[in-house]
Design an enzyme around this catalytic site. Structure first.
Site, PDB file in Angstrom:
ATOM      1  CB  CYS A 114      -0.889   0.281   1.346  1.00 20.52           C
ATOM      2  SG  CYS A 114      -2.393  -1.100   0.732  1.00 20.52           S
ATOM      3  CG  HIS A 251      -3.500   3.342   1.998  1.00 20.08           C
ATOM      4  ND1 HIS A 251      -3.218   3.268   0.358  1.00 20.08           N
ATOM      5  CD2 HIS A 251      -3.010   2.716   2.542  1.00 20.08           C
ATOM      6  CE1 HIS A 251      -3.613   2.365   0.674  1.00 20.08           C
ATOM      7  NE2 HIS A 251      -3.562   1.686   1.773  1.00 20.08           N
ATOM      8  CG  ASN A 281      -6.121  -0.678   1.101  1.00 16.98           C
ATOM      9  OD1 ASN A 281      -5.662  -0.259   0.114  1.00 16.98           O
ATOM     10  ND2 ASN A 281      -6.388  -1.027   1.841  1.00 16.98           N
TER      11      ASN A 281
END
Ligand code: ACO
Length: 324
Positions: A114, A251, A281
């Site tokens: 990520c 993020h 996500n």
């Protein structure tokens, strides 16, 4: 004159198929209410059968090039951040390179889950500032739907597929924090936290692709602390204060983590770009997708200061300051 990496284009791609939280209730014992309350997520995009990470990345890159009016032959660097490559090798970036018609330069992947986009941006920025490349595409692209355990309600509701790209070109700066472009990047990792977030497969371990495993609470706890540290480091390194930041583009894992970062910066949520509700996500794609959305709808204006902040498996984490 010191060189700076200026953002001259941006692009994005989201697969057509959308799965809402309600759609997931037929797969696992969950509810829209639980997912929204704990994460802020309402839906995610899912790649079609046969649609590969490189296809998502190529679409985002193509849009960035077209918007900037730049021919792919002018590129001399393509860095693809992904944890879900098409194949073990070659790099997904080389497939994107071929699909774009980019015939020169170098293309390679960066793997920091990520945090991948911040890592890839740091790599490209260093190439540009050193004069080793002049024009670079940085793309984050993921098909996390392929590594999810669709029987594990603790993880499968959290992720989605997508790609986002930014186009960078080296330009002159003064070396001061008033310059346009990437002002700084800071990267960190701590491999001792492997077990909190990993995929239980791989070429040299099981010979399979494996599935994502996560201790959500542990990741959450670290994310809040590490992402806050990375914000402080970025500000201190550039002699800036929270009041100087125009936009936070973090993020997109969980709205509660995002709100906690906004609070640290004393920024109202109107100055935070949040896409987690609609994208879930998307790992390395989440920050460039958010950048593309906010630039596309006119929120990000030239000269504004944007703070990028991420945390992911490894653990990896980092921040970048970019004057748009
Ligand atoms: N639906 C309904 N109930 C669920 C679900 C679900 N989808 N998932 C878990 N539950 C249950 C659990 O079983 C547990 O039940 P119990 O109390 O009866 O045992 C209860 O809900 C609480 O579960 P927790 O895991 O403790 O819930 P938490 O509040 O910690 O939220 C979450 C979980 C959303 C995953 C959160 O911890 C989180 O966001 N973590 C961070 C994730 C992140 O930031 N990732 C970024 C990096 S990702 C990358 O790099 C690939």
């Amino acid at each position: 004159m010191p060189l700076r990496s200026h953002v001259i284009g941006h692009g994005a791609y989201l697969p057509e198929t959308v799965w809402t939280n309600a759609d997931l209730t037929s797969k696992v014992d969950t509810s829209d209410e639980w997912i929204v309350k704990r994460t802020g997520i309402r839906q995610r995009h899912i790649a079609a059968d046969g649609e590969l990470t490189s296809d998502l990345a190529t679409a985002a890159c193509r849009q960035a090039l077209e918007r900037a009016g730049l021919a792919p032959q002018r590129l001399d660097l393509l860095v693809c951040a992904t944890a879900t490559p098409d194949e073990t090798f070659p790099a997904t970036a080389t497939r994107v390179q071929a699909q774009l018609g980019m015939t020169g330069g170098a293309a390679f992947d960066v793997q920091a889950v990520c945090s991948g986009f911040v890592y890839a941006l740091a790599v490209a920025d260093n190439f540009l500032r050193l004069g080793q490349a002049q024009t670079a595409l940085v793309v984050g692209a993921e098909t996390f739907s392929r590594i999810l355990d669709w029987t594990d309600r603790g993880t499968c509701v959290l992720f989605g597929d997508g790609a986002g790209a930014v186009l960078l070109r080296a330009g002159e700066g003064s070396g001061r924090n008033t310059d346009r472009g990437v002002l700084s990047t800071h990267l960190y990792s701590d491999g001792r936290h492997h077990d909190a977030l990993y995929v239980d497969g791989g070429v040299s371990s099981t010979g399979t692709a494996g599935h994502l495993r996560m201790e959500g609470k542990e990741v959450f706890r670290h994310a809040v602390v590490r992402m806050a540290e990375a914000i402080d480091t970025a500000l201190a390194a550039n002699d800036l204060t929270p009041g100087d930041i125009d936009w936070l583009v973090p993020h997109q894992a969980n709205i509660r983590i995002i709100e906690s970062m906004a609070k640290r910066l004393n920024l109202p949520m109107e100055r935070v770009v949040a896409t987690v509700e609609r994208h879930a996500n998307t790992s390395a794609a989440s920050i460039p997708l958010a950048l593309d959305e906010a630039a596309g709808d006119g929120r990000l204006k030239r000269g504004e200061l944007i703070l990028l902040d991420a945390m992911g498996g490894g653990f990896t984490w980092g921040s970048a300051l970019v004057r748009w």
